[in-house]
Design an enzyme around this catalytic site. Structure first.
Site, PDB file in Angstrom:
ATOM      1  CG  ASP A   1       8.324  33.415 -16.496  1.00  0.00           C
ATOM      2  OD1 ASP A   1       8.950  32.967 -15.514  1.00  0.00           O
ATOM      3  OD2 ASP A   1       8.860  33.657 -17.599  1.00  0.00           O
TER       4      ASP A   1
ATOM      5  CD  GLU B   1       9.938  34.768 -12.161  1.00  0.00           C
ATOM      6  OE1 GLU B   1      11.025  34.182 -12.020  1.00  0.00           O
ATOM      7  OE2 GLU B   1       9.507  35.106 -13.274  1.00  0.00           O
TER       8      GLU B   1
END
Length: 536
Positions: free
Chosen positions: A198, A261
């Site tokens: 993330d 990401e």
């Protein structure tokens, strides 16, 4: 070929996938109970959004303990069972890792709150004194809206690029680096096949924390402030971290992977994350955001393939996830509409029929491209965004931090339908659902589509089967010139053609359609339809 270079990976958002106990929140036993669906669909792996202990300030992306399972999702033994059961079905398992920030309830941050300025405990996070005028250390704004700094009673400020309950870690601190290397090993030892990282572009901040006055979207763009990168995104120091992580993963058997990401542009900057000694994949968000025109689609495909090839990596394609409007609705907006952060009942509504038609065409185009592809749960059913979600049901921190100015991401996170006539459309054994489901979910439920010719589900099954049989994911792409507003290319033994124009496009003589996203008559491909064809 290594499995991840052409894998189709399915994202499960656990709280909205399947609820085993009727409390209205999906859980890990629910996921286990639906693994046969993923195997039948034909995907290669499953990526699970966070299921760790968390106060849920941001739906689990505020992690309080990286080595356990939140009771709302089950127990650690349920995670172990999920990994075992997935592997038994030939499915690999990727888990989410959230290294940019922890929860404010994490033991480290609680210790930092109790410690004094300048202490070891505070050095694990980004604490700073304010400016002489009493204001925060700089002008940064949170991605979720409002200031990116909060002040403690002792006068110091801490950085949170997202919610106040998500304090940013200090990645210059050796303790932070060692802790996450140990977390990697913890889950690798339990058998996971990789990590989706993330905010992978956000761990390292520019050392001087320079002011930044443009919007705090998590995206590095060209041409901003003289071409400079924002001081909180895509700093070169992140690459050293991922090189260390790659060595850890490479020490385990079975080709474990790292997926970034990283909202990074241009494509050449993104490609730096997938060099041979760093990550294996990076989501192609430039592709996700490309306009629905032939020129825009061909341009982003060419640019993406070239950038990835330059570092010997596959391109990783994606159309939907838990942070963006589902593409069955997004593509129903007028072409060229900037991607909104959610759609509310008072906003201009997408054309549902047009959106689904284009979504099916976009998916068939994407699944023919060389590289890996990600699917978001429910897109195989053609699920739209819930665009009329009642405001009182919203839970995304963006909604609250912007005082309703930004609708947020709840609309794409609504629990998915499995059975049309069951309570909560089969999401769980009760009628409870943590976000309300729209009535249209009944006609889109899985049991209304299985075995139905032309259904979106059957289109996905057929596409994934043909992709695997013909090796599309590792095929070579060569462009084909076809008159009209068309994207057309040869790959493996197929001609792939998407018609973006207002009039039908013509397939070449002798073309035999083997799969189409919509009805095709003879050699004429209608508007917003993709076909896979063989040439005689």
């Amino acid at each position: 070929m290594k499995w991840w270079r052409d894998a189709v990976i399915y994202q499960v958002y656990p709280r909205s996938f399947a609820d085993s106990d009727g409390d209205g929140i999906g859980d890990l036993p629910g996921v286990v109970g639906r693994l046969d669906h993923l195997a039948a669909l034909g995907v290669d792996a499953v990526w699970l959004s966070p299921f760790y202990p968390s106060p849920q300030a941001d739906a689990g992306y505020d992690v309080a303990d990286y080595r356990d399972v939140d009771p709302i999702f089950g127990r650690l033994s349920d995670a172990d069972k999920l990994i075992t059961e997935a592997h038994a079905r030939g499915l690999r398992v990727i888990v989410d890792l959230v290294p940019n920030h922890t929860s404010a309830q994490h033991v480290w941050f609680q210790a930092a709150l109790a410690a004094a300025p300048g202490s070891r405990e505070r050095d694990r996070y980004v604490f700073r004194d304010g400016k002489a005028d009493g204001g925060p250390p700089n002008s940064w704004q949170s991605v979720f809206g409002g200031p990116a700094w909060s002040q403690l009673p002792d006068g110091q400020w801490y950085l949170h690029l997202f919610d106040t309950g998500q304090p940013d870690l200090n990645w210059d601190n050796p303790e932070v680096r060692a802790e996450f290397e140990d977390i990697l090993r913890f889950w690798l030892d339990r058998g996971v096949d990789g990590f989706r990282v993330d905010v992978a572009h956000g761990l390292v901040k520019q050392a001087d924390l320079a002011d930044w006055h443009l919007p705090m979207i998590p995206l590095t763009t060209e041409g901003t402030e003289g071409g400079a990168r924002p001081p909180m995104w895509d700093q070169d120091g992140v690459h050293e971290i991922y090189r260390r992580w790659r060595k850890i993963l490479d020490s385990y058997p079975g080709e474990r992977i790292l997926v970034a990401e990283a909202w990074v542009q241009p494509a050449e900057r993104l490609a730096a994350y997938i060099r041979p000694d760093e990550m294996h994949q990076a989501f192609n968000f430039e592709y996700l955001e490309a306009a629905w025109t032939a020129a825009a689609q061909r341009s982003v495909i060419e640019r993406s393939l070239a950038a990835s090839a330059a570092v010997g990596a596959p391109t990783t394609w994606v159309l939907s996830n838990h942070d963006v409007i589902r593409h069955a609705s997004r593509l129903g907006l007028p072409v060229g509409t900037p991607r909104p952060n959610g759609i509310g009942a008072g906003d201009p509504q997408p054309d549902a029929g047009l959106g689904l038609r284009r979504a099916r065409a976009a998916t068939l185009l994407m699944l023919a491209l060389p590289g890996s592809a990600y699917l978001y749960q429910g897109e195989e059913l053609g699920l739209p965004e819930h665009t009329t979600l009642p405001d009182e049901s919203r839970q995304d921190p963006t909604w609250f931090r912007t005082n309703g100015a930004s609708v947020g991401r709840d609309g794409c996170r609504v629990p998915i339908p499995w059975e049309a006539d069951a309570p909560s459309y089969g999401f769980g054994p009760s009628d409870r659902s943590w976000l309300p489901q729209p009535p249209v979910f009944a006609e889109l439920a899985l049991d209304r589509q299985v075995g139905v010719p032309g259904s979106t589900y059957e289109l996905y099954v057929a596409a994934l089967r043909l992709r695997r049989e013909t090796g599309l994911g590792h095929g070579e792409l060569s462009w084909v010139d076809v008159p009209g507003e068309v994207v057309a290319f040869r790959t493996a033994d197929l001609l792939v053609l998407t018609n973006f124009g207002a009039t039908p496009a013509q397939l070449p003589e002798g073309a035999e359609v083997v799969l189409a996203s919509g009805p095709v008559a003879g050699r004429e491909v209608p508007t917003d339809v993709t076909v896979w064809a063989r040439l005689s």
